[in-house]
Scaffold this active site. Structure first.
Site, short mmCIF file in Angstrom:
data_model
loop_
_atom_site.label_atom_id
_atom_site.label_comp_id
_atom_site.label_asym_id
_atom_site.label_seq_id
_atom_site.Cartn_x
_atom_site.Cartn_y
_atom_site.Cartn_z
N SER A 1 -11.03 -0.62 -1.06
CA SER A 1 -9.76 -0.60 -0.32
C SER A 1 -9.98 -0.87 1.16
O SER A 1 -9.08 -1.35 1.85
CB SER A 1 -9.09 0.77 -0.48
OG SER A 1 -8.47 0.90 -1.73
N HIS B 1 -3.75 6.20 3.28
CA HIS B 1 -4.44 5.00 2.81
C HIS B 1 -3.84 3.73 3.40
O HIS B 1 -4.55 2.85 3.91
CB HIS B 1 -4.38 4.97 1.29
CG HIS B 1 -5.22 3.93 0.63
ND1 HIS B 1 -4.81 2.62 0.48
CD2 HIS B 1 -6.45 4.01 0.06
CE1 HIS B 1 -5.75 1.94 -0.16
NE2 HIS B 1 -6.76 2.75 -0.42
N ASP C 1 0.85 -1.20 0.00
CA ASP C 1 0.00 0.00 0.00
C ASP C 1 0.88 1.25 0.00
O ASP C 1 1.98 1.22 -0.56
CB ASP C 1 -0.94 -0.05 1.22
CG ASP C 1 -2.29 0.61 0.94
OD1 ASP C 1 -2.30 1.82 0.70
OD2 ASP C 1 -3.32 -0.09 0.99
#
Length: 737
Positions: free
Chosen positions: A530, A205, A141
């Site tokens: 996600s 994220h 990620d």
């Protein structure tokens, strides 16, 4: 003399021509692109040097002088391949060379809690295996914010002895006994402004996904009081290995494969990847499918986000049969932001609004264009950046005719914005200023108020969370099936919570990451597949902690066959939205029966998909050949779901072959229970399976007859022994509907 001059002229011409030929023989940087050259399994020969081999291959294509400059990275720990700068002609030449499976551009891919785990019936007090602290979850990620409370290593011992990874520790990053490994990848070496040349997360994220999958228990986590509760991952005691592949400008294929190469060799147990492309690719032109294949070969399940391109059909991009494809569904909490007008009327909007702004004048964007810059009301009604007149908007609320990120309104000096359009309202966004997002019906009433009131005012209230009685349903943005590569392989596999999820966040960015947003927070609320992917990752890790020797396919089967069924009335795309259903980690830990599969099964599947023996031998590193005995159809892949398709109006019959392994009660008898709508027939032979030992296998056939039309025909097969119910969806559909 004339002869001498003539000779000099010819010498100059020859010299100039030679110089031009030399100059043209080397490709310019403008002609070159970054390509991934995939070469399958690592050669088993002793003394093999990947870098030397790859440089030698490049010498044959680009010449000795450019070979070392062209080679950007060698994959050499878990599979064979490299990254190189090539022209299109060089790419074509290289793709025909012996030992090369595929050559594809290093495309850029996109990044696709306090309540969510409780909602799916997985409470904090759930029974946990002692081995949970030995489970290593590999997160591919944007990196991680290691100082977050979610990644505290208090109470943790040293990393498991199986761990072979390392921690890249620049001055601004340190690992601990929770985050036991961290690396970053950027094959072109171009680190953007604001990004960290380290595993540290500048986007938020990766921190969010890592804490969702395996974050520790943190009380009183919230976003300015919204979503308040205890934040935790699915496996709080598990370890994290972080592989930073994504940056502010996206995630590149070359870096994704480099991270897979390392994660496999490092000894992770599960790989989580909330990243995907904008369209589906053939299996060995897709770096995620390639990486997941080699992970599967090494006993590692890859959990993938389905994508955020829904609700259009066939938009799913992560769809290889050896990986887990995860859709996103809602939980029973949603965030709303009321708008109160000066006439005391209230309208319910949708937003994660943390601002308290009070009453302010309100203007319509279409009435305040930035005429000095050439904009008209036809532009400013949408509140595009630079389209609004700052002097008319500053300190006011601006009403806009389209959902946006709010940057245009903030840039113009607005104190808040109210947006309207006909888009989906099943998830809430955060904005850099006080915002509410209304339906067209309510928006029309607000606009009428603005146009009929001499000094209109409005207040955008801070968001509150309310119960969503319709949950769970698959959210509109979640990418749908059917599978655009292999139509009779059902995807997505299942769904998990992915809407309005509270989890840890990077304090190197803000709530939205937009210019002008000054809110730096330790926890944030965001949505996406996600977010659903790490929920499935956590569930898979939970199953793995009880069954450390299970194959990736066995873990995947356990998750799919125990998933909770969703309402077809709330999900009109049925299985193409939710696959087998919503994850249930507790049931998945004890599934009763599993549909197992290994590398040999997937090779048979690939033979049936038309891949050549030569290509598959390179991929596997052995003498695999596609023969009549090994040329398996998709219908015979030992998959936990059943799908078949044909042209609309066609009647057809298909027979599936399956084998289940008993992992429940040693002495048990399962009966087949089928459910089918009109137009679909499901017959199972034999209809009773008896077992007398753990690990015993039994085979059966499922014959499905269907007449497909405009609607998807959804049925099911359940193997039931009274204690365990092992459910598989059966789907028939038209490829032309």
């Amino acid at each position: 003399m004339a002869s001498h001059i003539h000779s000099l002229l010819w010498l100059l011409v020859i010299s100039f021509t030679y110089t031009m030929l030399i100059g043209c023989s080397g490709a310019s940087d403008d002609d070159q692109k970054v390509y991934v050259v995939y070469m399958g399994d690592l050669p088993k020969a002793r003394g093999f040097s990947a870098t030397a081999s790859h440089t030698n291959i490049l010498r044959q294509v680009v010449g000795s002088r450019r070979a070392s400059q062209s080679l950007l990275h060698s994959y050499k720990r878990s599979f064979n391949g490299f990254v190189a700068k090539l022209t299109e002609e060089e790419r074509n030449r290289l793709s025909t060379m012996e030992g090369v499976v595929s050559v594809f551009p290093s495309r850029k891919k996109q990044l696709h809690t306090t309540r969510s785990w409780d909602f799916i019936g997985f409470p904090q007090e759930v029974v946990r295996a002692k081995l949970e602290s030995d489970i290593i979850v590999g997160m591919l990620d944007t990196g991680v914010w290691p100082e977050s409370k979610s990644f505290s290593d208090e109470g943790f011992g040293p990393p498991p002895s199986k761990w072979k990874g390392s921690c890249q520790t620049p001055s601004n990053f340190t690992c601990n006994n929770k985050i036991i490994g961290a690396k970053f990848y950027r094959s072109d070496g171009e680190i953007g402004v604001g990004d960290f040349k380290s595993p540290r997360d500048s986007e938020g994220h990766g921190t969010h996904t890592a804490s969702t999958a395996a974050g520790g228990i943190v009380d009183e986590a919230s976003l300015f009081g919204l979503g308040s509760g205890t934040a935790r991952g699915g496996v709080p005691s598990a370890r994290l290995a972080v592989y930073k592949i994504c940056w502010a400008d996206g995630c590149y294929d070359a870096d994704i494969l480099a991270a897979f190469d390392d994660a496999i060799a490092d000894g992770v147990d599960i790989i989580s990847l909330s990243v995907g492309g904008s369209f589906a690719l053939d299996y060995f032109d897709d770096p995620i499918a390639i990486g997941a294949f080699h992970s599967m070969k090494n006993g590692i399940l890859t959990s993938n986000s389905a994508g955020n391109s829904g609700p259009d059909p066939a938009t799913i991009t992560n769809l290889s049969p050896w990986s887990l494809s995860v859709a996103a569904s809602t939980i029973d909490r949603k965030f709303i932001a009321f708008v109160q007008l000066g006439n005391k009327n209230f309208y319910q909007g949708f937003a994660v609004n943390t601002f308290i702004s009070g009453s302010h004048p309100i203007v319509y964007g279409g009435d305040v264009p930035n005429t000095a810059a050439g904009y008209t009301g036809a532009d400013s009604r949408y509140c595009f950046p630079d389209s609004l007149d700052n002097s008319s908007v500053a300190g006011k609320i601006v009403f806009c005719d389209e959902l946006s990120d709010g940057e245009g309104a903030l840039q113009s000096g607005a104190i808040g914005t109210i947006m309207q359009d006909g888009g989906f309202k099943d998830h809430a966004f955060s904005f850099p200023l006080s915002t509410s997002y209304l339906t067209l019906e309510d928006g029309a009433k607000v606009l009428t108020f603005i146009n009929t009131t001499s000094k209109p005012t409005a207040t955008i209230l801070q968001s509150i969370d309310v119960k969503d009685s319709l949950a769970p349903f698959v959210v509109s943005f979640s990418s749908r099936g059917p599978n655009p590569i292999t139509s009779d392989l059902l995807k997505p596999d299942l769904t998990a919570p992915g809407v309005d999820i509270v989890a840890s966040w990077s304090e190197a960015t803000t709530v939205t990451g937009l210019v002008g947003d000054k809110r730096v927070v330790p926890y944030n609320i965001i949505s996406g597949t996600s977010m659903s992917c790490p929920h499935a990752t956590g569930a898979a890790a939970y199953v793995k902690s009880f069954h450390p020797t299970w194959s990736p396919a066995a873990i995947k089967s356990a998750l799919m066959t125990t998933a909770s069924t969703l309402s077809a009335a709330k999900n009109t795309d049925v299985e193409f939205a939710y696959g087998s259903g919503q994850i249930d980690p507790i049931k998945a830990a004890q599934p009763g029966l599993i549909y197992d599969a290994g590398e040999a099964d997937f090779i048979k599947f690939l033979c049936g998909q038309g891949y050549s023996s030569k290509s598959l031998q390179i991929v596997t590193g052995d003498n695999t050949t596609c023969t009549s005995a090994t040329n398996g159809t998709v219908w015979d892949l030992n998959y936990p779901s059943f799908a078949l398709s044909a042209e609309s109006g066609t009647s057809f019959t298909r027979t599936f072959h399956r084998t289940v392994t008993n992992v429940g009660t040693p002495a048990s008898t399962y009966k087949a229970v089928t459910k089918a709508p009109s137009g679909l027939s499901i017959k199972v032979e034999p209809s009773v399976l008896s077992f007398n030992a753990i690990g015993q296998k039994q085979s059966f056939t499922v014959t499905v007859a269907a007449k497909v039309g405009s609607k998807v025909l959804s049925g099911s097969l359940v193997w039931d022994d009274g204690a365990f119910q092992v459910r598989s969806p059966v789907v028939a559909y038209s490829t032309s509907s």
